[in-house]
Design a protein around this motif. Sequence first.
Motif, PDB file in Angstrom:
ATOM      1  N   VAL A  30       2.510  -0.663   4.544  1.00 29.69           N
ATOM      2  CA  VAL A  30       1.239  -0.040   4.919  1.00 29.69           C
ATOM      3  C   VAL A  30       0.266  -0.015   3.742  1.00 29.69           C
ATOM      4  CG1 VAL A  30       0.154   2.127   5.680  1.00 29.69           C
ATOM      5  CG2 VAL A  30       2.300   1.361   6.725  1.00 29.69           C
ATOM      6  N   GLU A  31       0.805   0.244   2.534  1.00 31.42           N
ATOM      7  CA  GLU A  31      -0.073   0.413   1.376  1.00 31.42           C
ATOM      8  C   GLU A  31       0.641  -0.039   0.111  1.00 31.42           C
ATOM      9  OE1 GLU A  31      -2.729   3.984  -0.775  1.00 31.42           O
ATOM     10  OE2 GLU A  31      -1.382   4.454   0.889  1.00 31.42           O
ATOM     11  N   VAL A  32      -0.119  -0.698  -0.763  1.00 30.99           N
ATOM     12  CA  VAL A  32       0.337  -1.043  -2.110  1.00 30.99           C
ATOM     13  C   VAL A  32      -0.749  -0.539  -3.059  1.00 30.99           C
ATOM     14  CG1 VAL A  32       1.013  -2.883  -3.701  1.00 30.99           C
ATOM     15  CG2 VAL A  32       1.496  -3.123  -1.243  1.00 30.99           C
ATOM     16  N   ALA A  33      -0.390   0.357  -3.956  1.00 25.19           N
ATOM     17  CA  ALA A  33      -1.403   0.951  -4.831  1.00 25.19           C
ATOM     18  C   ALA A  33      -0.760   1.407  -6.132  1.00 25.19           C
ATOM     19  CB  ALA A  33      -2.086   2.125  -4.135  1.00 25.19           C
ATOM     20  N   GLU A  34      -1.620   1.752  -7.094  1.00 30.16           N
ATOM     21  CA  GLU A  34      -1.133   2.206  -8.397  1.00 30.16           C
ATOM     22  C   GLU A  34      -0.325   3.493  -8.261  1.00 30.16           C
ATOM     23  OE1 GLU A  34      -3.223   3.668 -12.481  1.00 30.16           O
ATOM     24  OE2 GLU A  34      -4.014   1.809 -11.568  1.00 30.16           O
ATOM     25  N   GLN A  35      -0.770   4.379  -7.353  1.00 26.57           N
ATOM     26  CA  GLN A  35      -0.034   5.630  -7.140  1.00 26.57           C
ATOM     27  C   GLN A  35      -0.209   6.072  -5.688  1.00 26.57           C
ATOM     28  OE1 GLN A  35      -0.964   8.722  -9.943  1.00 26.57           O
ATOM     29  NE2 GLN A  35       1.102   9.522  -9.818  1.00 26.57           N
ATOM     30  N   ILE A  36       0.906   6.357  -5.027  1.00 27.80           N
ATOM     31  CA  ILE A  36       0.890   6.824  -3.643  1.00 27.80           C
ATOM     32  C   ILE A  36       1.751   8.072  -3.555  1.00 27.80           C
ATOM     33  CG2 ILE A  36       1.412   6.245  -1.231  1.00 27.80           C
ATOM     34  CD1 ILE A  36       1.293   3.267  -2.053  1.00 27.80           C
ATOM     35  N   SER A  37       1.237   9.105  -2.906  1.00 26.75           N
ATOM     36  CA  SER A  37       2.020  10.330  -2.699  1.00 26.75           C
ATOM     37  C   SER A  37       2.691  10.279  -1.334  1.00 26.75           C
ATOM     38  CB  SER A  37       1.111  11.563  -2.756  1.00 26.75           C
ATOM     39  OG  SER A  37       0.488  11.638  -4.018  1.00 26.75           O
ATOM     40  N   ALA A  38       3.863  10.903  -1.242  1.00 29.64           N
ATOM     41  CA  ALA A  38       4.562  10.990   0.047  1.00 29.64           C
ATOM     42  C   ALA A  38       3.687  11.729   1.043  1.00 29.64           C
ATOM     43  CB  ALA A  38       5.896  11.698  -0.122  1.00 29.64           C
TER      44      ALA A  38
END
Length: 446
Positions: A30-38
């Motif tokens: 769904v998402e690829v990013a530097e920082q993702i929170s649950a």
Amino acid sequence: MNKVLIKNAKIVNENSIFEGDVYVEGEYIVEVAEQISAKSPDVSVFDAEGKYLLPGVIDDQVHFREPGLTHKANIETESRAAIAGGITSFIEMPNTNPQTTTIEELDKKFDIASKTSYANYSFMFGGTNDNLDEILKVDPQKVAALKLFLGSSTGNMLVDNLEVLEKIFSSTDLLIAVHCEDEGTIRANTEKYKAEFGDDIPMKYHPIIRSEEACYLSSSRAIELAKKTGARLHVFHLSTGKETELFTNKIPLEEKKITAEVCVHHLWFTDADYEEKGTHIKWNPAVKTQKDKDLLWKALLDDRIDVIATDHAPHTIEEKSNVYTKAPSGGPLVQHALVSMLEAYHQEKISLEKLVEKMCHNPARLFQIKNRGYIKPGFFADMVIVDLNNPWSVTKENIYYKCGWSPFEGNTFKSRITHTFVNGSLVYKNFKFYDLKKGKQLTFNR
């Protein structure tokens, strides 16, 4: 819905390495990013700190032996070994028993895989001297390619009628994948050495019997025919430096009508290894000289060779222990393919970015596989976490092939596959399997 968050990974994708997180819902990224929170408490979080995240490997050439040869292997056992090696999708060959040369037999294999495969799957349809009508029924969105044996190998699928061959090349829009060795040259060489040694020909003569000449003659003819007919040709398992001269790197992969593959054993072993390994490294085409190996690496790195694969082809140890003429060619490789190529990375032969290109991105591009081979949103979550500094040795106790042996036995690899995800589900972790047969049928953008 299955929800997975991989944190702090060194993501290797599309010719770059960057630290970041990957979020998965269900089967998809769904998402690829530097920082993702649950995003909710039901997310399974995996901290990959210090480790690398790769797209799942796509192996474009395996022999899983089902149906009919299941004393050697089957789709369940070998797909299980594959996920332990970071291979999340495979394309299986048609020389089973019965051969996959009719739509009926093809459908039977799809049915078996749908029930038993741990990894994603497709099959090649087999061409023979007399099955053009069946070839023309093949759905190109469902089948990876048409496989032709232009030199006999395991099984009896030699296409040696030149008129038929040209008709096949002219009649199908399917990608045509070929095993190229000239049968006449091999037969003459075999008879010469049998006259001298009988059936117990020393293994060192294998690359002389299945010679550079036999490979080049067949490959160059296939390429000439593809150019004449406009067919889309993929030449399997190059084994000689001379053959690499037949291919170009001057146009992008998507524009190439003629592409090439090299297998891990031709990048790892040389004829110097026959003395120790004997028939355990008997493959068709044969492992050849150090010079050939060096030139294969050169062509791989400069993009004349497009894909790294295995040609995983297991036999029992009893079968492999026969004398030369009775020992079958082929060996098990899917569990150890990625770690062996990561060893080449440690030896500074290849970058991680180039390795991912040749084992993950390019098979997806070359076969036009839908939504696989990359780590990006909208793609299936086939991913592998790799620890580049966690040495382990190959022993009989940690070999997962049904045949129970490996040509890499005794080798210590610096890198370890720690996690394998197939369609968003964790199916393997640190030598432990989760009994989740999550493999799905591959589809093709054609």
